[in-house]
Design a protein around this motif. Structure first.
Motif, PDB file in Angstrom:
ATOM      1  N   ALA A   1      -0.255   5.491   4.911  1.00 48.40           N
ATOM      2  CA  ALA A   1      -0.916   5.877   6.153  1.00 48.40           C
ATOM      3  C   ALA A   1      -1.261   7.354   6.036  1.00 48.40           C
TER       4      ALA A   1
ATOM      5  N   VAL B   1       2.399   0.333   3.789  1.00 46.98           N
ATOM      6  CA  VAL B   1       3.233   1.539   3.868  1.00 46.98           C
ATOM      7  C   VAL B   1       2.364   2.795   3.944  1.00 46.98           C
TER       8      VAL B   1
ATOM      9  N   SER C   1      11.272  12.967   4.808  1.00 50.14           N
ATOM     10  CA  SER C   1      11.537  11.906   5.775  1.00 50.14           C
ATOM     11  C   SER C   1      12.292  10.758   5.110  1.00 50.14           C
ATOM     12  N   SER C   2      12.943   9.974   5.933  1.00 48.29           N
ATOM     13  CA  SER C   2      13.746   8.851   5.439  1.00 48.29           C
ATOM     14  C   SER C   2      12.869   7.951   4.592  1.00 48.29           C
TER      15      SER C   2
ATOM     16  N   LEU D   1      14.347  -0.445  10.843  1.00 48.75           N
ATOM     17  CA  LEU D   1      15.126   0.752  10.528  1.00 48.75           C
ATOM     18  C   LEU D   1      15.863   1.221  11.783  1.00 48.75           C
TER      19      LEU D   1
ATOM     20  N   THR E   1       0.845  -1.197   0.000  1.00 47.51           N
ATOM     21  CA  THR E   1       0.000   0.000   0.000  1.00 47.51           C
ATOM     22  C   THR E   1       0.882   1.250   0.000  1.00 47.51           C
ATOM     23  N   GLY E   2       0.287   2.366  -0.412  1.00 49.10           N
ATOM     24  CA  GLY E   2       1.086   3.593  -0.518  1.00 49.10           C
ATOM     25  C   GLY E   2       2.043   3.502  -1.688  1.00 49.10           C
TER      26      GLY E   2
ATOM     27  N   ALA F   1      14.216   3.455   4.912  1.00 49.41           N
ATOM     28  CA  ALA F   1      13.017   2.765   5.410  1.00 49.41           C
ATOM     29  C   ALA F   1      12.662   1.610   4.475  1.00 49.41           C
TER      30      ALA F   1
ATOM     31  N   ALA G   1       7.685   3.589  -1.102  1.00 48.58           N
ATOM     32  CA  ALA G   1       7.408   2.591  -2.148  1.00 48.58           C
ATOM     33  C   ALA G   1       8.339   2.779  -3.342  1.00 48.58           C
TER      34      ALA G   1
ATOM     35  N   MET H   1       7.274  -2.394  11.815  1.00 50.22           N
ATOM     36  CA  MET H   1       8.697  -2.252  11.485  1.00 50.22           C
ATOM     37  C   MET H   1       9.481  -1.441  12.512  1.00 50.22           C
TER      38      MET H   1
ATOM     39  N   VAL I   1       4.373  -0.529   8.049  1.00 47.21           N
ATOM     40  CA  VAL I   1       5.422   0.499   8.060  1.00 47.21           C
ATOM     41  C   VAL I   1       4.816   1.863   8.410  1.00 47.21           C
TER      42      VAL I   1
ATOM     43  N   GLN J   1      -8.303  -2.282   6.130  1.00 44.00           N
ATOM     44  CA  GLN J   1      -7.268  -3.131   5.534  1.00 44.00           C
ATOM     45  C   GLN J   1      -7.159  -4.464   6.273  1.00 44.00           C
TER      46      GLN J   1
ATOM     47  N   ILE K   1      -8.415   3.517   8.242  1.00 43.23           N
ATOM     48  CA  ILE K   1      -7.649   2.851   7.178  1.00 43.23           C
ATOM     49  C   ILE K   1      -7.281   1.419   7.581  1.00 43.23           C
TER      50      ILE K   1
ATOM     51  N   ALA L   1       2.390   4.839  -4.503  1.00 43.15           N
ATOM     52  CA  ALA L   1       2.895   6.034  -5.195  1.00 43.15           C
ATOM     53  C   ALA L   1       3.734   6.912  -4.278  1.00 43.15           C
TER      54      ALA L   1
HETATM   55  P1  NAI Z   1       4.341   9.301   1.383  1.00 47.43           P
HETATM   56  O1  NAI Z   1       3.399  10.336   1.860  1.00 47.43           O
HETATM   57  O2  NAI Z   1       5.387   9.649   0.379  1.00 47.43           O
HETATM   58  O3  NAI Z   1       3.539   8.074   0.773  1.00 47.43           O
HETATM   59  C1  NAI Z   1       2.447   7.494   1.415  1.00 47.43           C
HETATM   60  C2  NAI Z   1       1.488   7.047   0.331  1.00 47.43           C
HETATM   61  O4  NAI Z   1       0.456   6.292   0.955  1.00 47.43           O
HETATM   62  C3  NAI Z   1       0.826   8.195  -0.412  1.00 47.43           C
HETATM   63  O5  NAI Z   1       1.036   8.042  -1.795  1.00 47.43           O
HETATM   64  C4  NAI Z   1      -0.649   8.037  -0.035  1.00 47.43           C
HETATM   65  O6  NAI Z   1      -1.523   8.412  -1.086  1.00 47.43           O
HETATM   66  C5  NAI Z   1      -0.730   6.555   0.272  1.00 47.43           C
HETATM   67  N1  NAI Z   1      -1.875   6.187   1.104  1.00 47.43           N
HETATM   68  C6  NAI Z   1      -2.427   6.866   2.146  1.00 47.43           C
HETATM   69  N2  NAI Z   1      -3.490   6.226   2.633  1.00 47.43           N
HETATM   70  C7  NAI Z   1      -3.607   5.085   1.909  1.00 47.43           C
HETATM   71  C8  NAI Z   1      -4.537   4.018   1.934  1.00 47.43           C
HETATM   72  N3  NAI Z   1      -5.568   4.003   2.790  1.00 47.43           N
HETATM   73  N4  NAI Z   1      -4.359   2.996   1.047  1.00 47.43           N
HETATM   74  C9  NAI Z   1      -3.346   3.015   0.181  1.00 47.43           C
HETATM   75  N5  NAI Z   1      -2.457   4.027   0.085  1.00 47.43           N
HETATM   76  C10 NAI Z   1      -2.584   5.048   0.959  1.00 47.43           C
HETATM   77  O7  NAI Z   1       5.000   8.694   2.705  1.00 47.43           O
HETATM   78  P2  NAI Z   1       6.274   7.736   2.856  1.00 47.43           P
HETATM   79  O8  NAI Z   1       7.491   8.568   3.018  1.00 47.43           O
HETATM   80  O9  NAI Z   1       6.242   6.711   1.800  1.00 47.43           O
HETATM   81  O10 NAI Z   1       5.978   7.098   4.283  1.00 47.43           O
HETATM   82  C11 NAI Z   1       4.886   6.231   4.481  1.00 47.43           C
HETATM   83  C12 NAI Z   1       4.674   5.930   5.936  1.00 47.43           C
HETATM   84  O11 NAI Z   1       5.778   5.264   6.504  1.00 47.43           O
HETATM   85  C13 NAI Z   1       4.451   7.174   6.822  1.00 47.43           C
HETATM   86  O12 NAI Z   1       3.391   6.894   7.710  1.00 47.43           O
HETATM   87  C14 NAI Z   1       5.754   7.285   7.575  1.00 47.43           C
HETATM   88  O13 NAI Z   1       5.577   7.938   8.815  1.00 47.43           O
HETATM   89  C15 NAI Z   1       6.096   5.834   7.762  1.00 47.43           C
HETATM   90  N6  NAI Z   1       7.500   5.541   8.091  1.00 47.43           N
HETATM   91  C16 NAI Z   1       7.737   4.497   8.960  1.00 47.43           C
HETATM   92  C17 NAI Z   1       9.021   4.125   9.286  1.00 47.43           C
HETATM   93  C18 NAI Z   1       9.267   3.003  10.227  1.00 47.43           C
HETATM   94  O14 NAI Z   1      10.434   2.788  10.580  1.00 47.43           O
HETATM   95  N7  NAI Z   1       8.280   2.230  10.714  1.00 47.43           N
HETATM   96  C19 NAI Z   1      10.178   4.834   8.720  1.00 47.43           C
HETATM   97  C20 NAI Z   1       9.829   5.883   7.792  1.00 47.43           C
HETATM   98  C21 NAI Z   1       8.537   6.210   7.507  1.00 47.43           C
END
Ligand code: NAI
Length: 331
Positions: free
Chosen positions: A89, A87, A237-238, A158, A10-11, A242, A17, A155, A129, A112, A108, A13
């Protein structure tokens, strides 16, 4: 060659991802002997962008990539998934209260979890994630009563990898010589990165560190705050690190951990180390034959106990908040 594995992400785009999908397609997650079928999920507004990512995946001409399917419907997207990497959120935006954030993500991850319950493969393994990762995983698990609870993980790899990197930098030892790092608790600033059991080349890592203050004043806060430091430096953000950690998490869960070493995963507690049963909390684990085991009976000193208690208290608060909001039931 192994049978193809269906991987839902998920996520699709988003930033993470973009660092993740190409490496899954190249075999870095499941091995060069395992073909993959990708199922990518997004919200409707980002499906166009996801189509672009799918075009780039096609253009990689990856020999292991058998198919790419796109959906904005979790009931479709998770169909037949053996691996689900959640991924996407809802990020915290300006003016958003913590309860709003929990509620948006609660919606969400409730859906899911239910969709995974209904349509994923019987052997599905789930990695969350998207933040707040532990609690989002707890919500998904709570809404998937037919999937064994232990298949839901979050996760902290990281954080684990960041801890290895800091220890390597401090001692000059190569990362490959470092083993038995542990991350305990929540993937948040309260997490406890623990070097007490760590080894370098088989010998206690702490013997290589001559200033005791480094552990509490430098190592622990650096690992806890690393995400914030990267946002400040990079302006985002990282994402690649990640993605790399997500690959490591699934790779080791499926293919096993190295002899004599362990990794950190947030998993439903079995009551070990005083962590309430069912809470998704990070532990050191070993993996073999597609299952993980919490490393048993590690001696913990008072310092470690109090750090673990603090991060677990935060997880209990998050859990109780989402139960109060109706996204999960009390065990
Ligand atoms: P991003 O904002 O670039 O991408 C998130 C994508 O998820 C967006 O394209 C969005 O449209 C999509 N999305 C949102 N709700 C959705 C749903 N219900 N179904 C499917 N897609 C959905 O963010 P990024 O940088 O990819 O980060 C994603 C997540 O990972 C964030 O919540 C961030 O905080 C988290 N994260 C977690 C880490 C960990 O160690 N556990 C480390 C780094 C980030």
């Amino acid at each position: 060659r192994n049978a193809p594995v269906t991987v839902a992400v998920t996520g699709g785009a988003g930033q993470i991802a973009y660092g993740l999908l190409f490496r899954i397609a190249s075999g870095a997650m499941l091995g060069a002997d395992t073909p993959v079928r990708l199922r990518l999920l997004e919200i409707p507004a980002a499906v166009g962008s996801l189509e672009g990512v799918a075009m780039e995946l096609e253009d990689g001409a990856f020999p292991l990539l058998e198919s790419i399917d796109i959906s904005d419907d979790p009931w479709v997207g998770f169909a037949g998934a053996n691996i689900a990497v959640l991924v996407g959120a809802r990020p915290r935006t300006a003016g958003m209260e913590r309860s709003d954030l929990l509620a948006a993500n609660g919606t969400i991850f409730t859906e899911q979890g239910a969709a995974i319950n209904a349509s994923a493969a019987d052997d599905v393994k789930v990695l969350v994630v998207g933040n707040p990762a532990n609690t989002n995983a707890f919500i998904a698990m709570s809404n998937a009563p037919d999937v064994p609870a232990e298949r839901f993980t979050a996760m902290t790899r990281l954080d684990h990898n960041r801890a290895i990197a800091q220890l390597a930098k401090k001692t000059g030892a190569p990362a490959a010589d470092i083993a038995r790092i542990a991350i305990w608790g929540n993937h948040s600033a309260t997490q406890f990165p623990d070097l007490a059991h760590a080894t370098i080349d088989g010998r206690p890592a702490l013997d290589r560190i001559d200033d005791p203050a480094w552990l509490t004043d430098d190592f622990i806060p650096t690992v806890q705050q690393r995400g914030t430091a990267i946002i400040q430096a990079r302006g985002a953000s990282s994402a690649a690190s990640a993605a790399s950690a997500a690959l490591d998490h699934i790779h080791d869960w499926v293919r096993g951990t190295a002899e004599g070493d362990w990794v950190s995963m947030a998993v439903p507690s079995d009551g070990s180390y005083g962590v309430p049963e069912g809470l998704i909390s990070s532990f050191p684990v070993t993996c073999a034959n597609g299952t993980y085991t919490i490393v048993p009976d590690l001696p913990l000193d008072d310092f470690a106990r109090s750090r673990i208690e603090a991060t677990v208290a935060e997880l209990i608060q998050e859990r109780d908040a989402v139960i109060d909001l109706g996204f999960a039931k009390r065990a």
